[in-house]
Design a protein around this motif. Sequence first.
Motif, short mmCIF file in Angstrom:
data_model
loop_
_atom_site.label_atom_id
_atom_site.label_comp_id
_atom_site.label_asym_id
_atom_site.label_seq_id
_atom_site.Cartn_x
_atom_site.Cartn_y
_atom_site.Cartn_z
N LEU A 1 -4.62 -1.54 -1.19
CA LEU A 1 -5.23 -2.79 -1.64
C LEU A 1 -5.81 -3.41 -0.71
CD1 LEU A 1 -2.90 -4.26 -3.29
CD2 LEU A 1 -1.48 -4.56 -1.91
N ILE B 1 -0.54 2.95 -5.18
CA ILE B 1 -1.43 2.58 -5.15
C ILE B 1 -1.72 2.67 -4.10
CG2 ILE B 1 -2.07 -0.09 -4.05
CD1 ILE B 1 0.09 -0.95 -6.44
N THR C 1 0.93 -1.76 -0.04
CA THR C 1 0.19 0.07 -0.06
C THR C 1 1.06 1.29 0.32
OG1 THR C 1 -1.33 -0.96 1.74
CG2 THR C 1 -1.65 1.51 1.34
N VAL D 1 -6.58 -3.37 -6.76
CA VAL D 1 -6.23 -1.91 -6.64
C VAL D 1 -7.16 -1.23 -6.56
CG1 VAL D 1 -4.05 -0.70 -7.35
CG2 VAL D 1 -4.01 -3.54 -6.50
#
Length: 606
Positions: A257, A254, A235, A279
């Motif tokens: 997650l 990202i 993450t 994601v």
Amino acid sequence: MSKMENIRDIAIIAHVDHGKTTLVDQLLKQSGIFRQNENVAERVMDSNDLERERGITILSKNTAVMYNGVKINIVDTPGHADFGGEVERILMMVDGVLLLVDAFEGCMPQTRFVLKKALGLGKKPLVVVNKIDRPGARPAEVVDEVLDLFIELGADEDQLEFPVVYASGRDGFASLDPDVPGTDMKPLFEEIIREIPAPEGDPEAGLQLLFSNIDYDDYVGRIGIGRVERGTVKTGQTVTLCSSSSDVTKNVKITKLYQFEGLKRVECESATVGDLVCVSGIADLNIGETVCSMDCVEPLPFVKIDEPTVSMNFMVNNSPFAGREGKFVTSRNIRDRLFKEIETNVAMRVEETDSADTFKVSGRGELHLSILIEQMRRQNYEFQVSRPQVITKMIDGVMCEPIEYLMIEVPDSYVGAVMEKLGSRKAELINMGTRESGITHIEFRIPARGLMGYRPEFLTDTNGNGIMNHVFDGYEPFKGEIITRHQGSLIAHETGETVAYGLFQAQDRGRLFVGPGVPVYEGMIVGASPKAEDITVNVCKKKHITNTRASGSDDALKLTPPTILSLEQCLEFIADDELVEVTPKSIRMRKKILSKELRMKKAFKK
């Protein structure tokens, strides 16, 4: 390369109605995902309204179960060939497949279709013969059929050594011996862990995460679903997104997650090789794209999705009743909705045409397109669609058309009627055999155009006792003209409300689609004529009131109940000069040219 021994990634593939979703229900229940007192719906994976109503899987779903410390990621895939685009790319996320075959029906067209894809990608198969509790089950013969199919599809030595598990998804047991019913699903769990290879990859190397599916959430936007092929994802990590169609790359972050646990998405900090993850945070993510770590940009190849074979036009509704029932009616509304659809529906294409009010939508079959129409209808869209047309293409200078592989099972007494109809539709007989129960099994290759509108005739010819299934089987040179519709339409003469007297007068002309008290407009189709030409009828005609009364002529009018057509039946019924008007409340059929005079003038000019 290291193996992730505590993970298995499998997809369940099968023909429609062979019990994939029910089997997944049992795997979930027996792995202890649900609390003892938790109320769980039947076929819990089919979460979409349309899926629950029709009893089919349209969108693939992910779930995960734990068994003896091993996490088994399961993907439930659709069985209809029309959703083949879903199946193909889902196979990219797994190492093995559970091929589910009905112990009574045996191998069907979609079994063949999905298995061909899986073997082509080199996936390890595990065969599950399901429904062994069903009367007439013939597990031993079915295993032989499966072996023949593997050989026919060119399976390699390893794939031919497939393990077999016998199961009943409904009763919740699996067994390695067809004559000894089991007590639970343990044998199946153990075979999965023993036979399906663990994911391989280096968790310490540069990240590679291939997105095979996309979900959409109104709050967070696009959610990419994919598998970590190499490395570890965390993450908050900044990564490079590589396009599947060009060399363009860009850096993205990202933000969140998730991993699957049962039916829930659970937030996690990191994921490694073999994990299936969701994601969020990547705005314009597309299916088939790879996320790589910034210091090691190596995109993965993506599976080629089969091309669409059927197209139809979606148009703004311009009938006299336009705008009465729908909320989204303009060309901009329809355009936005169609272009949003192709972001997640990879096997579909949308093209703009010369007219600003018409869009050409192409898909894998009539069902693929009719599901989209039904979804739009429920979302308050109002529009019109034309008759589905097959997509032809030039191959080596020859005009070719899509051919379908058709399997039919009918009681012996109806074989003649079916053969006669299919002969006129340019079908070519490949195989024919009889089963002990008085059922004949027939296989054909037939142009896709020949199948359009055939299902209602087939059900009539076999008194509802026949089963037909078909799957795309390639392109072949054009087979010539096919006359598929032998009946004309009954067309409303004027705009108004239908009256019992008018319907009574019209019902001798053919089969009616409307009852009394239904609003109709001039040019709307209100019934089917047994003759090949169209007939105009006045269903709004009232009886003239006179002061003479005669005994016998004023008795109550006996109306035959109308035939109410479903959306698919309407699409199969209409001719090239007709349209289906779709609104949230009604489905109507109409002539493209509403006025009788203008229709006659056009016919005269020909």
